[in-house]
Design a protein around this motif. Structure first.
Motif, PDB file in Angstrom:
ATOM      1  N   ALA A   1      10.825 -17.161 -30.741  1.00 17.76           N
ATOM      2  CA  ALA A   1       9.728 -16.582 -29.961  1.00 17.76           C
ATOM      3  C   ALA A   1       9.926 -16.907 -28.486  1.00 17.76           C
ATOM      4  O   ALA A   1      10.502 -17.935 -28.135  1.00 17.76           O
ATOM      5  N   PRO A   2       9.457 -16.060 -27.596  1.00 23.34           N
ATOM      6  CA  PRO A   2       9.524 -16.382 -26.171  1.00 23.34           C
ATOM      7  C   PRO A   2       8.698 -17.639 -25.886  1.00 23.34           C
ATOM      8  O   PRO A   2       7.716 -17.910 -26.564  1.00 23.34           O
ATOM      9  N   VAL A   3       9.119 -18.404 -24.879  1.00 22.89           N
ATOM     10  CA  VAL A   3       8.400 -19.624 -24.513  1.00 22.89           C
ATOM     11  C   VAL A   3       7.166 -19.234 -23.708  1.00 22.89           C
ATOM     12  O   VAL A   3       7.267 -18.493 -22.722  1.00 22.89           O
ATOM     13  N   GLY A   4       5.995 -19.708 -24.113  1.00 20.11           N
ATOM     14  CA  GLY A   4       4.788 -19.429 -23.348  1.00 20.11           C
ATOM     15  C   GLY A   4       3.575 -20.143 -23.904  1.00 20.11           C
ATOM     16  O   GLY A   4       3.532 -20.510 -25.078  1.00 20.11           O
ATOM     17  N   PHE A   5       2.590 -20.361 -23.025  1.00 21.10           N
ATOM     18  CA  PHE A   5       1.341 -20.969 -23.453  1.00 21.10           C
ATOM     19  C   PHE A   5       0.210 -20.474 -22.562  1.00 21.10           C
ATOM     20  O   PHE A   5       0.424 -20.015 -21.443  1.00 21.10           O
ATOM     21  N   HIS A   6      -0.999 -20.551 -23.094  1.00 19.31           N
ATOM     22  CA  HIS A   6      -2.219 -20.262 -22.331  1.00 19.31           C
ATOM     23  C   HIS A   6      -3.323 -21.119 -22.917  1.00 19.31           C
ATOM     24  O   HIS A   6      -3.536 -21.138 -24.131  1.00 19.31           O
ATOM     25  N   ALA A   7      -4.014 -21.862 -22.036  1.00 19.37           N
ATOM     26  CA  ALA A   7      -5.108 -22.729 -22.483  1.00 19.37           C
ATOM     27  C   ALA A   7      -6.198 -22.743 -21.414  1.00 19.37           C
ATOM     28  O   ALA A   7      -5.926 -22.471 -20.241  1.00 19.37           O
ATOM     29  N   TYR A   8      -7.420 -23.051 -21.844  1.00 19.78           N
ATOM     30  CA  TYR A   8      -8.533 -23.146 -20.898  1.00 19.78           C
ATOM     31  C   TYR A   8      -9.371 -24.370 -21.232  1.00 19.78           C
ATOM     32  O   TYR A   8      -9.252 -24.944 -22.319  1.00 19.78           O
TER      33      TYR A   8
ATOM     34  N   VAL B   1      -6.890 -31.636 -18.593  1.00 26.77           N
ATOM     35  CA  VAL B   1      -6.577 -31.253 -19.970  1.00 26.77           C
ATOM     36  C   VAL B   1      -7.311 -29.959 -20.304  1.00 26.77           C
ATOM     37  O   VAL B   1      -8.541 -29.934 -20.333  1.00 26.77           O
ATOM     38  N   TYR B   2      -6.542 -28.932 -20.513  1.00 30.71           N
ATOM     39  CA  TYR B   2      -7.076 -27.634 -20.940  1.00 30.71           C
ATOM     40  C   TYR B   2      -7.028 -27.680 -22.467  1.00 30.71           C
ATOM     41  O   TYR B   2      -5.965 -27.517 -23.068  1.00 30.71           O
ATOM     42  N   ASP B   3      -8.167 -27.938 -23.076  1.00 33.00           N
ATOM     43  CA  ASP B   3      -8.209 -28.298 -24.488  1.00 33.00           C
ATOM     44  C   ASP B   3      -8.353 -27.140 -25.465  1.00 33.00           C
ATOM     45  O   ASP B   3      -8.247 -27.334 -26.671  1.00 33.00           O
ATOM     46  N   LYS B   4      -8.579 -25.944 -24.988  1.00 30.85           N
ATOM     47  CA  LYS B   4      -8.704 -24.777 -25.874  1.00 30.85           C
ATOM     48  C   LYS B   4      -7.439 -23.928 -25.725  1.00 30.85           C
ATOM     49  O   LYS B   4      -7.249 -23.247 -24.727  1.00 30.85           O
TER      50      LYS B   4
ATOM     51  N   ASP C   1      -8.344 -22.154 -16.292  1.00 30.37           N
ATOM     52  CA  ASP C   1      -7.271 -22.082 -17.260  1.00 30.37           C
ATOM     53  C   ASP C   1      -5.908 -22.373 -16.648  1.00 30.37           C
ATOM     54  O   ASP C   1      -5.739 -22.456 -15.442  1.00 30.37           O
ATOM     55  N   PHE C   2      -4.930 -22.522 -17.526  1.00 27.14           N
ATOM     56  CA  PHE C   2      -3.567 -22.899 -17.182  1.00 27.14           C
ATOM     57  C   PHE C   2      -2.638 -22.159 -18.130  1.00 27.14           C
ATOM     58  O   PHE C   2      -2.836 -22.196 -19.341  1.00 27.14           O
ATOM     59  N   SER C   3      -1.650 -21.451 -17.568  1.00 24.95           N
ATOM     60  CA  SER C   3      -0.708 -20.665 -18.375  1.00 24.95           C
ATOM     61  C   SER C   3       0.692 -20.828 -17.841  1.00 24.95           C
ATOM     62  O   SER C   3       0.897 -21.067 -16.649  1.00 24.95           O
TER      63      SER C   3
END
Length: 175
Positions: free
Chosen positions: A47-54, A68-71, A168-170
């Motif tokens: 899978a491509p490397v990636g993340f998204h959290a808020y 800390v973006y916990d969700k 958020d942080f992505s």
């Protein structure tokens, strides 16, 4: 993705042996398709490397403490930790990161994007407006990173009150 296969034509009477051979060919094709789909699309290693959290709730965070973006919404390769707030690059490459901060009325934040403890990008929200004014600030950085580099967000000036759900942080590997 391509799949090439050949089914031998059957001539004459259809016997149980002929039908068994035909059935075996169909099962082999199904197995090949299943393997290709699993390898290409289902395994996280491909899978491509990636993340998204808020942030799930509003927080006041001291200067220098990792936000800390916990969700977590997306997290291929499990490279982002919702416990530590840090993303560790699973591969060398060019990455893009985005971080957005919503500050409450009368609050400040000075978010910085850190790579291995050094600031690579920053933003500021100086929300000295009225009682019902919320300000949002966003920033994006494109960085060439090595495998194992650690990326996180923290305030580099003072304590910050960060509004949950809207901060958020992505990140994602571009190539």
């Amino acid at each position: 993705m391509s799949l090439l296969f050949h089914i031998n034509p059957v001539s004459g009477d259809c016997t149980n042996t002929t039908l068994k051979l035909f059935d075996d060919q169909i099962q082999a094709i199904q197995k090949s398709v299943r393997t290709i789909v699993t390898d290409e699309f289902c395994n996280q290693k491909n899978a491509p490397v990636g993340f998204h959290a808020y942030m799930g709730s509003t927080k006041t965070i001291a200067k220098g403490v990792v936000w800390v973006y916990d969700k977590v919404v997306t997290n291929t390769h499990n490279a982002y930790s919702a416990t530590t707030g840090k993303f560790t690059t699973p591969e060398q490459g060019l990455y893009t990161f985005s971080y957005t901060t919503l500050s409450d009325p009368g609050q400040w934040s000075h978010a910085a994007l850190y790579v291995n403890g050094k600031i690579r990008s920053w933003q500021v929200v100086n929300n000295t407006g009225g009682k019902s004014q919320w300000l949002t600030c966003s920033n994006t950085a494109i960085l060439l990173l090595q495998k194992g580099d650690v990326v996180h967000v923290a305030d580099h000036v003072t304590a910050a009150t960060i509004r949950g759900l809207y901060s958020d942080f992505s990140g994602a590997k571009i190539n």
